[in-house]
Design a protein around this motif. Structure first.
Motif, mmCIF file in Angstrom:
data_model
loop_
_atom_site.group_PDB
_atom_site.id
_atom_site.type_symbol
_atom_site.label_atom_id
_atom_site.label_comp_id
_atom_site.label_asym_id
_atom_site.label_seq_id
_atom_site.Cartn_x
_atom_site.Cartn_y
_atom_site.Cartn_z
ATOM 1 N N ASP A 178 1.310 11.979 1.480
ATOM 2 C CA ASP A 178 0.050 11.234 1.544
ATOM 3 C C ASP A 178 0.128 10.091 2.553
ATOM 4 O O ASP A 178 -0.895 9.702 3.137
ATOM 5 C CB ASP A 178 -0.306 10.683 0.165
ATOM 6 N N LEU A 195 1.681 5.601 -2.594
ATOM 7 C CA LEU A 195 1.435 6.941 -2.049
ATOM 8 C C LEU A 195 2.721 7.761 -2.013
ATOM 9 O O LEU A 195 3.811 7.207 -1.849
ATOM 10 C CB LEU A 195 0.878 6.840 -0.625
ATOM 11 N N SER A 242 0.811 -1.226 0.000
ATOM 12 C CA SER A 242 0.000 0.000 0.000
ATOM 13 C C SER A 242 0.841 1.270 0.000
ATOM 14 O O SER A 242 0.525 2.235 -0.710
ATOM 15 C CB SER A 242 -0.940 0.004 1.207
ATOM 16 N N GLU A 297 -0.853 11.541 5.774
ATOM 17 C CA GLU A 297 -2.266 11.909 5.800
ATOM 18 C C GLU A 297 -3.188 10.691 5.822
ATOM 19 O O GLU A 297 -4.280 10.745 6.379
ATOM 20 C CB GLU A 297 -2.590 12.788 4.593
ATOM 21 N N GLN A 298 -2.749 9.587 5.207
ATOM 22 C CA GLN A 298 -3.626 8.428 5.043
ATOM 23 C C GLN A 298 -3.186 7.243 5.901
ATOM 24 O O GLN A 298 -3.436 6.085 5.550
ATOM 25 C CB GLN A 298 -3.676 8.014 3.568
ATOM 26 N N LYS A 299 -2.518 7.516 7.024
ATOM 27 C CA LYS A 299 -2.045 6.410 7.860
ATOM 28 C C LYS A 299 -3.204 5.600 8.436
ATOM 29 O O LYS A 299 -3.076 4.384 8.649
ATOM 30 C CB LYS A 299 -1.131 6.919 8.961
ATOM 31 N N ASN A 300 -4.357 6.262 8.659
ATOM 32 C CA ASN A 300 -5.518 5.505 9.149
ATOM 33 C C ASN A 300 -6.038 4.533 8.095
ATOM 34 O O ASN A 300 -6.482 3.426 8.424
ATOM 35 C CB ASN A 300 -6.628 6.466 9.562
ATOM 36 N N ASP A 301 -5.967 4.933 6.824
ATOM 37 C CA ASP A 301 -6.391 4.022 5.748
ATOM 38 C C ASP A 301 -5.443 2.825 5.656
ATOM 39 O O ASP A 301 -5.878 1.688 5.415
ATOM 40 C CB ASP A 301 -6.418 4.776 4.419
ATOM 41 N N ILE A 302 -4.137 3.090 5.839
ATOM 42 C CA ILE A 302 -3.167 1.983 5.824
ATOM 43 C C ILE A 302 -3.447 1.023 6.980
ATOM 44 O O ILE A 302 -3.424 -0.201 6.810
ATOM 45 C CB ILE A 302 -1.736 2.538 5.903
ATOM 46 N N LYS A 307 -6.262 0.466 8.398
ATOM 47 C CA LYS A 307 -7.492 -0.281 8.112
ATOM 48 C C LYS A 307 -7.217 -1.427 7.136
ATOM 49 O O LYS A 307 -7.770 -2.524 7.282
ATOM 50 C CB LYS A 307 -8.551 0.657 7.542
ATOM 51 N N GLU A 308 -6.379 -1.173 6.137
ATOM 52 C CA GLU A 308 -6.031 -2.247 5.200
ATOM 53 C C GLU A 308 -5.336 -3.395 5.920
ATOM 54 O O GLU A 308 -5.616 -4.582 5.665
ATOM 55 C CB GLU A 308 -5.129 -1.692 4.099
#
Length: 285
Positions: free
Chosen positions: A116, A112, A108, A119-124, A126-127
């Motif tokens: 990013d 990025l 993942s 900014e998107q560590k929560n999305d990582i 969750k994956e």
């Protein structure tokens, strides 16, 4: 002593795996249990039901070719109803969880850019949690929480990012300072213009008052003293003011001296110059 009487104790938040001649037999919960060892029953092992935490440090590369260390914290626990799967199906739980975390993060993060990733560590996270939950549920484990607790780029990259941020802030500060100085200059110019305007009004009114006073004095003197002309009265007034001014200059200790012709023959010239100046001021106002 417990083994002698075929009794064992299982602590709270713990389960024991009982076997019979090496074959799985039952899961024993907390409490005291009878395990007759002489007929082949034995405790193969114990599992804790408490939430455990595994910190995984994974090095990977971002889309803009920056190497970062992503630190993930995995919180997991054994499901009591599937304790036999957790005990018999996995040989090294922590290593296998770590392998899945590596796989997800390294799949993942390279998609990025560095900014990013922050900014998107929560999305990582969750994956990672979704992948672990899908896999580990077959082995009797529950993924309680997955957190990306830190993202560490190279030290030189950190320094460069800080310098970029500092330069941007300095640029904003310089613009604000210049704007403030501009406002101060504008306000100062407006104040000076207003001050000059008011000073001009004051001078004009002063001159008008002098002219009006002289006119009233000339008219009053001409009426009360027959045979005198306006010119004679004007000369007398100007000479009187001239000597009053000389007296004030001489009596003051800290007054700038003004030198003007003061001989008897020059009084007429002084009167002419003062009269001409006052008449010009009167006509201009």
């Amino acid at each position: 002593m417990g083994n002698l009487f075929c009794c064992i104790q299982v602590d709270q938040s713990t389960v024991a795996i009982k076997g019979n001649f090496g074959k799985y037999d039952d899961v024993l919960g907390p409490g005291c249990h009878c395990v007759p060892w002489f007929i082949g029953h034995q405790i193969a092992g114990k599992l804790s039901l408490r939430v455990q935490q595994l910190d995984v440090r994974c090095e990977t590369k971002t889309k803009d070719n920056v190497f970062v260390n992503v630190i993930a914290s995995i919180q997991y626990r054994v499901l009591a109803e599937n304790a036999s799967d957790a005990f018999y199906k996995l040989s090294d739980t922590r290593s296998q969880i770590q392998a899945y975390v590596f796989d997800v993060i390294r799949a993942s993060v390279p998609r990025l850019h560095l900014d990013d990733v922050f900014e998107q560590k929560n999305d990582i996270a969750k994956e990672v949690a979704d992948e672990l939950e899908k896999v580990m549920c077959h082995y009797g484990f529950e993924i309680v929480q997955t957190l990306i607790v830190d993202i560490e780029p190279d030290e030189r990259v950190k320094q460069a990012m800080n310098e970029i941020n500092a330069a941007a802030r300095l640029r904003v500060a310089a613009n604000d300072k210049a704007e403030a100085e501009k406002i101060l200059l504008i306000k100062k110019a407006e104040g000076e213009a207003e001050s000059n305007y008011l000073a001009g009004l004051g001078i004009a009114r002063q001159r008008q008052a002098i002219v009006d006073g002289l006119r009233d004095s000339v008219l009053g003197f001409s009426v009360n003293v027959p045979g005198t002309s306006a010119k004679d009265v004007m000369d007398m007034i100007l000479v009187t003011q001239y000597f009053d001014t000389m007296k004030e200059i001489g009596s003051a200790s800290k007054t700038s001296a003004v030198f003007i012709p003061h001989g008897p023959g020059a009084v007429r010239d002084v009167a002419t110059q003062i009269r001409d100046g006052l008449l010009q001021a009167s006509s201009s106002s």
